[in-house]
Design an enzyme around this catalytic site. Structure first.
Site, PDB file in Angstrom:
ATOM      1  N   ASP A   1      11.221  72.526  38.124  1.00 40.07           N
ATOM      2  CA  ASP A   1      10.603  72.194  36.752  1.00 40.07           C
ATOM      3  C   ASP A   1      11.209  70.988  36.487  1.00 40.07           C
ATOM      4  OD1 ASP A   1       9.234  73.130  34.663  1.00 40.07           O
ATOM      5  OD2 ASP A   1      11.183  73.361  33.429  1.00 40.07           O
TER       6      ASP A   1
ATOM      7  N   GLU B   1      11.553  68.128  32.581  1.00 38.61           N
ATOM      8  CA  GLU B   1      11.274  68.076  31.218  1.00 38.61           C
ATOM      9  C   GLU B   1      10.765  66.581  31.107  1.00 38.61           C
ATOM     10  OE1 GLU B   1      11.757  70.516  29.055  1.00 38.61           O
ATOM     11  OE2 GLU B   1      12.953  71.706  30.355  1.00 38.61           O
TER      12      GLU B   1
ATOM     13  N   ASP C   1       3.854  68.720  34.905  1.00 36.77           N
ATOM     14  CA  ASP C   1       4.857  68.417  35.876  1.00 36.77           C
ATOM     15  C   ASP C   1       4.509  67.662  37.259  1.00 36.77           C
ATOM     16  OD1 ASP C   1       7.184  70.017  34.592  1.00 36.77           O
ATOM     17  OD2 ASP C   1       5.502  71.564  35.049  1.00 36.77           O
TER      18      ASP C   1
ATOM     19  N   TYR D   1      19.312  75.326  28.403  1.00 37.38           N
ATOM     20  CA  TYR D   1      17.949  75.672  28.411  1.00 37.38           C
ATOM     21  C   TYR D   1      17.195  75.202  29.529  1.00 37.38           C
ATOM     22  CZ  TYR D   1      13.054  74.975  26.790  1.00 37.38           C
ATOM     23  OH  TYR D   1      11.559  75.080  26.590  1.00 37.38           O
TER      24      TYR D   1
ATOM     25  N   ASP E   1      15.321  77.227  33.068  1.00 34.83           N
ATOM     26  CA  ASP E   1      13.730  76.911  33.330  1.00 34.83           C
ATOM     27  C   ASP E   1      13.438  77.347  34.894  1.00 34.83           C
ATOM     28  OD1 ASP E   1      12.744  76.697  30.819  1.00 34.83           O
ATOM     29  OD2 ASP E   1      12.617  74.587  30.860  1.00 34.83           O
TER      30      ASP E   1
END
Length: 366
Positions: A26, A28, A88, A154, A158
């Site tokens: 994943d 960010e 992504d 957090y 994910d």
């Protein structure tokens, strides 16, 4: 479950000295002031089939980290388990010049398994594992350093449950004989990211374009094509270059000359005044392929009864297959099919095979 903050490219390489069969993956990213998503954090879950995965939180802002990450993403012997990864993948393509593959998309897998369409990560985790995840930090500034403990937690969440979801969903798809469906859709997702290019006919799906005559639609097409290229080349959001309202206004009532365009721009706050020359050139220069452009069809001109019959046929077929609404074919793609008379790429492969026997007679009916 171990969580490691990776700020040394050598440490990342060491973690992959023994190659895993799969990773949970994943990112960010930030995309508020740019065209391309800015990669701010990469999360990877690694581990064997029997144990809890280790979680790596990788800082892509560290010099050399992207170069260390790229071979992992490019290794096609490692399955990349991700959730709804379209953006992504674009972030990886822009930052690392590679799109991770092969891909197992847990959101798509849940849809094809009949569990639910378009489920968010948190909802799917809860549905499959019974674990309710916190919803904080969704609007964090991920480019700042240091990241807070709550941000790191957090981010770890994910990827924390991707392996468990992968196991359940892959087993369900196997029972339904739909693994090839997922592989086909995932390959299309990867291909879209690899060939990430401006939309060829951006005017065709713009609602306000439906009320323009043919010459105005072509002028709008020119402006939108130019805007996309300029935004990509300068890494700025499209709306910062030319907003839709102004583009439609210029297409509907074009200035008679370059000076008239400048007067129009001067009268509108936040208009792209300094780009007047480029705008004028785009507005007045025909595109080589514009005569092939489809019209933006007004909704009242579309055969609504025929569209309804297509939707009913899709709904019936979806029910037979146990698929959530919208997974087999959305209204938008049915409209494209009606308007252009050709099966769009989004409905190719297994979808076309599932739909064509029922839709072909309806499409051929006058």
């Amino acid at each position: 479950m171990p969580v490691a903050w990776i700020t040394d490219p050598a440490a990342l390489r060491a973690r992959f000295a023994s190659k895993p069969a799969r990773i949970g993956l994943d990112t960010e990213f930030i995309r508020e002031r740019t065209y391309w998503p800015q990669l701010a954090l990469v999360q990877i879950a690694i581990g064997d089939a029997d144990g809890e995965p280790d979680i790596l939180l990788i800082d892509p802002l560290v010099p050399g980290m992207l170069e260390a990450l790229t071979p992992i993403l490019a290794d096609e012997s490692i399955v990349k388990v991700m959730h709804s990864p379209s953006e992504d993948l674009v972030a990886f393509k822009h930052a690392c010049k590679v799109v991770p593959k092969p891909l197992f998309d847990t959101q798509l897998a849940a849809a094809l398994a009949g569990i639910g369409g378009g489920l968010g990560y948190q909802k799917l985790v809860e549905q499959l594992t019974g674990i309710a995840l916190a919803k904080g930090e969704t609007r964090s500034d991920w480019l700042r350093r240091p990241l807070s403990p709550s941000q790191l937690e957090y981010a770890a969440d994910d990827v924390r449950h991707l392996f468990e979801m992968h196991d359940q969903l892959d087993r369900k798809l196997g029972e339904l004989d739909r693994r090839e469906w997922l592989a086909e859709d995932a390959a299309r997702t990867v291909q879209n990211a690899e060939n990430e290019a401006p939309e060829r006919w951006p005017h065709a799906t713009m609602r306000s374009a439906q009320f323009l005559d043919r010459p105005a639609q072509l002028r709008l097409l020119r402006l939108l094509r130019w805007r996309d290229v300029y935004a990509r080349d300068n890494d700025r959001p499209r709306s910062w270059i030319l907003d839709n309202e102004l583009a439609v206004t210029l297409a509907r009532t074009p200035p008679i000359d370059r000076a008239g365009l400048q007067r129009t721009l001067d009268a509108i706050p936040k208009s792209p005044r300094r780009l007047a020359d480029a705008l004028w050139s785009a507005l007045t220069t025909p595109l080589p392929d514009e005569e092939d452009a489809p019209d933006a069809v007004q909704s009242e001109q579309r055969d609504k009864q025929r569209l309804r019959k297509l939707q009913d046929a899709v709904a019936a077929r979806s029910a037979e297959l146990g698929l959530p609404d919208g997974v087999l074919a959305s209204r938008r793609w049915l409209e494209v099919l009606m308007d252009q008379g050709e099966w769009p790429e989004a409905l190719a492969g297994w979808r076309r095979r599932a739909l064509e026997p029922g839709l072909a007679p309806l499409l051929q009916a006058s």
